[in-house]
Scaffold this motif. Structure first.
Motif: not given
Length: 132
Positions: A58-83
């Motif tokens: 779902s969009p929420e699950e995708f957001q969780a995945m993208a946020t976790a990936r960004s954190k692992r890579m030491g990058r800021p989470a994508p903003d809502s438009d990019r997500l």
């Protein structure tokens, strides 16, 4: 069009990197060598972040995945438009979910582009800007 391809490529690489990143979540172990390996790693991400276990993101699950990936890579989470852009690119049929079939098709296209770039046939434009 090129921007949209780069966004799709970025997501595919993000999903693959999550599986390849050493010290992340124990998945991966190097770059994928075959399409089957690349697709399997992307499907591992679907399974990992599919909180309700319905076989799709779902969009929420995708957001969780993208946020976790960004954190692992030491990058800021994508903003809502990019997500939203990233999600819509992966949600090929527009039903509001990213399915196994959509991931496999996206992975096949991304793997072909990666192979082309590695063989010298690409333009080297796969590194999108932004984020920081």
């Amino acid at each position: 069009m090129r921007r949209m391809l780069m966004i799709g490529a970025g997501l595919a690489l993000a999903l693959a990197a999550a599986g390849c990143h050493k010290g992340g979540d124990g998945e991966g172990g190097g770059p994928p060598r075959t399409l089957a390996d690349f697709q399997a790693r992307r499907l591992q991400q679907l399974a990992k972040y599919d909180a309700d276990h319905d076989g799709r993101l779902s969009p929420e699950e995708f957001q969780a995945m993208a946020t976790a990936r960004s954190k692992r890579m030491g990058r800021p989470a994508p903003d809502s438009d990019r997500l939203e852009e990233m999600f819509q690119r992966e949600d090929a049929n527009g039903d509001g979910f990213i399915t196994k079939d959509e991931i496999q098709k996206s992975a096949a296209a991304q793997f072909a582009r990666m192979q082309e770039r590695m063989s010298g046939g690409g333009d080297g434009g796969g590194q999108g800007g932004g984020g920081g």
